[in-house]
Design an enzyme around this catalytic site. Structure first.
Site, PDB file in Angstrom:
ATOM      1  N   ALA A 151       0.908  -1.093   0.000  1.00 33.13           N
ATOM      2  CA  ALA A 151       0.046   0.018   0.053  1.00 33.13           C
ATOM      3  C   ALA A 151       0.801   1.326   0.078  1.00 33.13           C
ATOM      4  O   ALA A 151       2.101   1.065   0.333  1.00 33.13           O
ATOM      5  CB  ALA A 151      -1.020   0.113   1.249  1.00 33.13           C
ATOM      6  N   GLY A 153       0.608   5.469   1.145  1.00 32.91           N
ATOM      7  CA  GLY A 153      -0.145   6.511   1.685  1.00 32.91           C
ATOM      8  C   GLY A 153       0.519   8.010   1.702  1.00 32.91           C
ATOM      9  O   GLY A 153       1.642   8.136   1.318  1.00 32.91           O
ATOM     10  N   GLY A 154      -0.238   8.795   2.413  1.00 33.10           N
ATOM     11  CA  GLY A 154       0.552  10.214   2.574  1.00 33.10           C
ATOM     12  C   GLY A 154       1.779  10.237   3.462  1.00 33.10           C
ATOM     13  O   GLY A 154       2.569  10.939   3.264  1.00 33.10           O
ATOM     14  N   MET A 155       2.140   9.265   4.151  1.00 34.90           N
ATOM     15  CA  MET A 155       3.361   9.216   5.077  1.00 34.90           C
ATOM     16  C   MET A 155       4.469   8.321   4.490  1.00 34.90           C
ATOM     17  O   MET A 155       5.388   8.561   4.640  1.00 34.90           O
ATOM     18  CB  MET A 155       2.991   8.499   6.459  1.00 34.90           C
ATOM     19  CG  MET A 155       1.847   9.318   7.319  1.00 34.90           C
ATOM     20  SD  MET A 155       1.728   8.716   9.131  1.00 34.90           S
ATOM     21  CE  MET A 155       3.494   8.619   9.579  1.00 34.90           C
ATOM     22  N   ILE A 158       3.896   0.780   2.642  1.00 36.68           N
ATOM     23  CA  ILE A 158       4.099  -0.469   3.363  1.00 36.68           C
ATOM     24  C   ILE A 158       4.471  -1.511   2.202  1.00 36.68           C
ATOM     25  O   ILE A 158       3.784  -1.773   1.472  1.00 36.68           O
ATOM     26  CB  ILE A 158       2.766  -0.960   3.998  1.00 36.68           C
ATOM     27  CG1 ILE A 158       2.114   0.076   4.710  1.00 36.68           C
ATOM     28  CG2 ILE A 158       2.643  -2.158   4.829  1.00 36.68           C
ATOM     29  CD1 ILE A 158       0.809   0.166   5.662  1.00 36.68           C
ATOM     30  N   LYS A 176       6.812  -0.801   7.153  1.00 37.21           N
ATOM     31  CA  LYS A 176       6.226   0.688   6.841  1.00 37.21           C
ATOM     32  C   LYS A 176       7.087   1.996   6.816  1.00 37.21           C
ATOM     33  O   LYS A 176       7.955   2.001   7.871  1.00 37.21           O
ATOM     34  CB  LYS A 176       5.039   0.983   8.030  1.00 37.21           C
ATOM     35  CG  LYS A 176       4.395   2.517   7.952  1.00 37.21           C
ATOM     36  CD  LYS A 176       3.536   2.763   9.168  1.00 37.21           C
ATOM     37  CE  LYS A 176       2.227   2.034   8.868  1.00 37.21           C
ATOM     38  NZ  LYS A 176       1.639   2.573   8.235  1.00 37.21           N
ATOM     39  N   ASP A 282      -6.496   6.675  15.782  1.00 36.60           N
ATOM     40  CA  ASP A 282      -6.898   6.560  14.515  1.00 36.60           C
ATOM     41  C   ASP A 282      -7.361   5.106  14.451  1.00 36.60           C
ATOM     42  O   ASP A 282      -7.013   4.452  13.283  1.00 36.60           O
ATOM     43  CB  ASP A 282      -5.566   6.839  13.640  1.00 36.60           C
ATOM     44  CG  ASP A 282      -6.035   7.281  12.330  1.00 36.60           C
ATOM     45  OD1 ASP A 282      -7.333   7.621  11.925  1.00 36.60           O
ATOM     46  OD2 ASP A 282      -5.147   7.018  11.554  1.00 36.60           O
TER      47      ASP A 282
END
Length: 444
Positions: A151, A153-155, A158, A176, A282
């Site tokens: 995956a 994402g914004g950070m 993974i 991650k 979260d």
């Protein structure tokens, strides 16, 4: 027994420091000893008094630590030793350590220093009658091989990865990555590292285990337990694709398992027996996973708090606004009851397919205002839901934390009583069978 540090090169040349107990060393201003040069990692290493001796340790730095020009992971320190961090070098002095004692320590503990590139010990016969007891750091660097990106994402991303060990040992893990963009923000780094350290010892069947926090080039990474399964987002999406509703017992079982993970985390105590006051912040569908075996796992502890220090160019808070509690959206202090509001939103969505605070037209400000007001319609309007379940959901979604369940354990008990008080209820076996069938997998 304080240790004296005298810098002999680098930007701090000529400066002297006294250490009594422990200090962290790095480029970030959150460290006790700040060395302002780029080869030094944000959090580079530490010097700490243990068992009557001072040790220096590398905390996953990019360029390493050298003691007397030998790279080490950990080393016992003696008067006259020279430590190199980045391009800076300093000499240590232990005032109360006599020369004779230093030589005795060196002779008695030749393996107290662990060198990264060490491949063999000094030759010589081992006494056959001695049962050697190891102590200190016996590990070299950990090797990971990235196989595929799972995956993005914004950070960061993974990855599915493999951890290699001796004699062909291979363990599948998830990695991650944290982008350098955020790794260079002091507020993010301080929060991220601090929270990661706190959650390192969270070991529970409903929480994804963190194995390691490390650095690679200019970014951070977390090595964690690999989950062979699906996110709750995918689980709900599959139901939408098939135009079918999630059974009440499956929804309740999933939420009850997350409750037990949160109950454990919220109640976790440190070595001083004081509560760590961990809040996930979260616990959203993307951070809840279902394994092939039917286990429900909450992930991203240690990242959630740090995410709230991330800001985009417009200074808007980046995070899961649609799943925030009212107090979280108002940026006031929160506790574990905030996680219960978030979990109530997840429960509502599982039961009805409706995201209560769906962001409209990418208007985050408007969404935040709706979250603050916390006006939630009864889920019974959208589906014929048993009254007991509706009551549980709506109690989770009260604006005032005092009107909600007060602990994750209390919420978990309420859900479990509803599921099991009248007879048999769902288990990980039934969830595994249901999910595999849902995803089109055969159990044969």
């Amino acid at each position: 027994m304080p240790i004296k540090i005298t810098f002999i090169s680098g930007p701090l040349k000529g400066q002297r420091f006294s250490v009594d107990g422990r200090i962290s060393i790095g480029r970030d201003v959150s460290n006790d000893l700040v060395i302002p040069e780029s080869p030094v990692s944000l959090v580079h290493g530490e010097i700490q008094l243990e068992r009557g001796h001072y040790f220096v340790r590398d905390l996953g730095s990019t360029n390493g630590i050298r003691v007397n020009d030998a790279r080490v992971i950990e080393s016992i320190l003696h008067t006259g030793d020279c430590i190199t961090v980045g391009k800076s070098k300093f000499r240590v002095t232990i005032p109360d350590e006599p020369v004779a004692a230093r030589e005795t320590l060196r002779d008695a503990a030749p393996d107290a220093t662990t060198v990264v590139n060490q491949t063999s010990r000094e030759s010589g016969p081992e006494p056959e009658t001695v049962d050697e007891e190891l102590s200190g750091n016996i590990f070299g660097s950990v090797t990971y091989y990235l196989k595929r990106r799972i995956a993005r994402g914004g950070m960061g991303s993974i990855y599915e990865a493999e951890q290699f060990g001796a004699e062909g040992f291979i363990k599948k893990v998830a990695i991650k990555t944290i982008l350098p963009t955020f790794a260079n923000k002091p507020s993010f780094v301080s929060s991220f590292i601090g929270e990661a350290k706190l959650v390192a010892n969270l070991v529970h069947q409903n929480i994804v285990q963190i194995h390691q926090l490390g650095r690679h080039e200019n970014g951070y990474y977390i090595a964690m337990e690999y989950i062979d399964g699906w996110t709750l987002t995918r689980f709900m999406g599959r139901h939408h694709e098939l135009r079918q509703e999630i059974p009440f017992d499956m929804a309740s079982f999933i939420v009850s398992r997350v409750c037990r993970g949160l109950e454990y985390a919220h109640g976790k105590r440190g070595e001083d027996d004081q509560l760590l006051n961990l809040v996930h912040r979260d616990a959203t569908p993307n951070n809840i996973m279902i394994t092939q075996e039917g286990e429900v796992k909450l992930t991203d502890f240690g990242v959630a708090k740090a995410r709230h220090f991330m800001q985009d160019d417009s200074d808007d808070l980046v995070g899961s606004v649609e799943y925030m509690s009212p107090e979280q959206a108002a940026c006031v202090p929160i506790d574990g009851r905030s996680d219960l509001f978030t979990l109530g939103l997840v429960y509502y969505e599982l039961l009805t397919g409706i995201r209560v605070f769906q962001c409209r037209n990418n208007d985050l400000d408007e969404t935040v205002e709706r979250v603050k007001r916390a006006q939630v319609e009864d889920p019974g309007r959208f589906r014929d839901i048993p009254a007991e379940i509706r009551d549980i959901v709506m109690r989770c979604l009260q604006k005032d934390p005092a009107d909600r369940f007060q602990t994750a354990g209390e919420l978990g008990y309420a859900i479990e009583h509803q599921m099991y008080s009248h007879g048999y209820g769902p288990t990980i076996v039934t969830l595994a069978r249901y999910t595999r069938e849902l995803m089109g997998l055969s159990d044969v």
